[in-house]
Design a protein around this motif. Structure first.
Motif, PDB file in Angstrom:
ATOM      1  N   TYR A   3       0.789  -1.227   0.027  1.00 40.60           N
ATOM      2  CA  TYR A   3      -0.198  -0.014   0.013  1.00 40.60           C
ATOM      3  C   TYR A   3       0.894   1.423   0.008  1.00 40.60           C
ATOM      4  CZ  TYR A   3       1.015   0.110   5.039  1.00 40.60           C
ATOM      5  OH  TYR A   3       1.470  -0.091   6.325  1.00 40.60           O
ATOM      6  N   TYR A 188     -11.039   4.066  11.759  1.00 43.76           N
ATOM      7  CA  TYR A 188     -10.203   3.108  11.348  1.00 43.76           C
ATOM      8  C   TYR A 188     -10.830   1.836  10.374  1.00 43.76           C
ATOM      9  CZ  TYR A 188      -6.464  -0.539  11.015  1.00 43.76           C
ATOM     10  OH  TYR A 188      -5.620  -1.431  10.528  1.00 43.76           O
ATOM     11  N   GLU A 189     -11.785   1.475  10.692  1.00 39.58           N
ATOM     12  CA  GLU A 189     -12.434   0.350   9.990  1.00 39.58           C
ATOM     13  C   GLU A 189     -12.987   0.834   8.570  1.00 39.58           C
ATOM     14  OE1 GLU A 189     -12.017  -2.585  10.681  1.00 39.58           O
ATOM     15  OE2 GLU A 189     -11.419  -2.384  12.694  1.00 39.58           O
ATOM     16  N   ARG A 192     -10.251   1.317   6.357  1.00 37.06           N
ATOM     17  CA  ARG A 192      -9.600  -0.282   5.836  1.00 37.06           C
ATOM     18  C   ARG A 192     -10.729  -0.486   4.683  1.00 37.06           C
ATOM     19  NH1 ARG A 192      -5.101  -1.981   5.912  1.00 37.06           N
ATOM     20  NH2 ARG A 192      -5.474  -3.745   6.383  1.00 37.06           N
ATOM     21  N   LYS A 193     -11.913  -0.328   4.843  1.00 36.58           N
ATOM     22  CA  LYS A 193     -12.767  -0.837   3.752  1.00 36.58           C
ATOM     23  C   LYS A 193     -13.020  -0.098   2.814  1.00 36.58           C
ATOM     24  CE  LYS A 193     -17.320   0.744   3.946  1.00 36.58           C
ATOM     25  NZ  LYS A 193     -18.682   1.019   4.177  1.00 36.58           N
ATOM     26  N   GLY A 195     -10.127   0.682   1.477  1.00 34.00           N
ATOM     27  CA  GLY A 195      -8.657   0.313   1.132  1.00 34.00           C
ATOM     28  C   GLY A 195      -7.649   1.678   1.074  1.00 34.00           C
ATOM     29  N   LYS A 196      -8.179   2.347   2.269  1.00 36.35           N
ATOM     30  CA  LYS A 196      -6.998   3.753   2.206  1.00 36.35           C
ATOM     31  C   LYS A 196      -6.080   3.632   3.255  1.00 36.35           C
ATOM     32  CE  LYS A 196      -9.398   5.814  -0.846  1.00 36.35           C
ATOM     33  NZ  LYS A 196      -9.029   5.719  -2.341  1.00 36.35           N
ATOM     34  N   PRO A 197      -4.867   3.797   3.101  1.00 35.75           N
ATOM     35  CA  PRO A 197      -3.930   3.496   4.273  1.00 35.75           C
ATOM     36  C   PRO A 197      -3.981   4.930   4.891  1.00 35.75           C
ATOM     37  CG  PRO A 197      -2.738   4.176   1.882  1.00 35.75           C
ATOM     38  CD  PRO A 197      -4.098   4.237   1.824  1.00 35.75           C
ATOM     39  N   GLU A 241      -2.644  -2.589  11.263  1.00 34.79           N
ATOM     40  CA  GLU A 241      -2.528  -2.752   9.722  1.00 34.79           C
ATOM     41  C   GLU A 241      -2.742  -1.648   8.821  1.00 34.79           C
ATOM     42  OE1 GLU A 241      -1.761  -5.589   8.019  1.00 34.79           O
ATOM     43  OE2 GLU A 241      -1.250  -6.709  10.149  1.00 34.79           O
ATOM     44  N   GLY A 242      -1.952  -1.276   7.841  1.00 39.42           N
ATOM     45  CA  GLY A 242      -2.132  -0.373   6.853  1.00 39.42           C
ATOM     46  C   GLY A 242      -1.785   1.096   7.104  1.00 39.42           C
TER      47      GLY A 242
END
Ligand code: SF4
Ligand code: SF4
Length: 372
Positions: A3, A188-189, A192-193, A195-197, A241-242
């Protein structure tokens, strides 16, 4: 999984709370900090148009970093404050001033600053998203995103509408993870959903998670006596993560060295450590405090020159520790240089810019009753 920014080390240098000598940034100490930070392989620096008086943070970035190190050896981020723009044309002016103050030539990361629902209409009306995209096309911005202070629902709508945004900067710490107002965990979730760091800000909540009560400090020290209290907060954030990086607003060399000691060779939290953090977060959730992060956005526009964040710090200390004498002395020091809480004329300027949506006017009235 790859990412954007995965290769960046997970501690970023936030240039918002630099060491001070009186009212000026201690540039010599800042240089030492910048050099040590880079020497350990860390590369991300975060400033903003509104940090410090008259752009002091961006100017310090030039003097301590840009003028002294090869441009490709670090990433520099700055931000567009839409609340400082009265016309569309002001966005260009603000951007040009940031570029000139930092001397950076381009920004690796450029953010629409401190977004919340009440700023979104103005952003659309002024074409702020398109403006940053144009700066990117011109090569003056490498990656565009935004920093955010609102609910997960608003973030979801925003990322759905603006999939071109490459990353988000979120307030994430273990104290706000479950909070219904900040919604660290839920935001944060959502990121993530989509797909953004994520770039993490306020991991130590403006320093509050480094200054916990002796009882709470003991809980941490019993698990690992060698780790500082602040380290638990930074490691909690860096463990997710991410994450592109975790910004720490380091205010002196000692703080930086402490951060570097456990972030240079970062070890993820083990189960025992995770349980300990959950336990402390539960205790904190039952201790009511004003959620001020000391960002200072409210200070400059206050016609009565009230030092709002320092007053909140004292108020929190009295509520959490019951330290009457010390907080009374500190209160007198604060109002010696600035306005008293009772000077507040309820103009609302501060509440309009506060990213934590704090009811400042009513709290100042409480503080006035308790301390004046
Ligand atoms: S509402 Fe009070 S504290 Fe806030 S900016 Fe106005 S005078 Fe200052
Ligand atoms: S009151 Fe709000 S705007 Fe002022 S320093 Fe605290 S968090 Fe920032």
């Amino acid at each position: 999984m790859d990412y954007l920014g995965k290769e960046i080390k997970k501690l970023g240098f936030g240039l918002m709370r630099l060491p001070m000598i009186g009212k000026d940034i201690d540039i010599d100490q800042t240089k030492v900090m910048v050099d040590e930070f880079l020497a350990k392989g860390f590369t991300y620096f975060d400033t903003a148009y509104v940090y410090g008086e008259d752009g002091a943070s961006e100017k310090a970035a030039k003097e301590a970093l840009v003028d002294r190190h090869p441009r490709e050896s670090f990433q520099l981020a700055s931000k567009l404050p839409i609340w400082c723009c009265e016309t569309k044309e002001d966005m260009q002016k603000v951007f040009d001033i940031s570029l000139e103050r930092t001397g950076a030539g381009y920004f690796d990361y450029y953010l629409n600053h401190s977004l919340s629902n009440d700023k979104l209409d103005k952003l659309e009306e002024f074409g702020a998203w398109e403006f940053v995209a144009q700066m990117k096309e011109k090569g003056l911005v490498r990656h565009m995103g935004f920093s955010f202070h609102d609910t997960a629902e608003v973030l979801d709508e925003l990322l759905t509408k603006h999939p071109e945004q490459e990353f988000v900067q979120l307030q994430i710490n273990y104290n706000d993870w479950e909070s219904e107002s900040v919604q660290s965990g839920k935001c944060y979730e959502v990121a993530r959903k989509h797909g953004k760091p994520v770039i993490i800000m306020e991991p130590v909540r403006g320093g509050a998670l480094a200054e916990l009560t002796p009882e709470i400090q003991k809980i941490f020290k019993e698990v690992n006596p060698d780790l500082s209290v602040a380290s638990w907060a930074i490691r909690f954030a860096a463990d997710l993560e991410g994450v592109i990086t975790v910004l720490s607003g380091m205010s002196d060399t000692e703080q930086m060295r402490d951060n570097l000691s456990y972030m240079t060779d970062f070890k993820p939290l083990d189960e025992k450590e995770k349980e300990t953090i959950t336990k402390v977060a539960e205790i904190l959730a039952n201790t009511p405090t004003v959620p001020c992060t000391n960002c200072k956005y409210c200070i400059e526009g206050c016609p009565e020159k009230i030092n709002i964040p320092e007053l909140f710090k004292v108020f929190n200390r009295r509520n959490v520790y019951g330290a009457l004498e010390q907080t009374g002395n500190r209160f007198n020091e604060i109002v010696k240089d600035g306005g008293k809480p009772s000077d507040c004329i309820a103009c609302g300027q501060c509440e309009g810019v506060c990213p934590q949506h704090i009811e400042i006017i009513s709290l100042l009235s409480d503080i006035s009753e308790k301390f004046e």
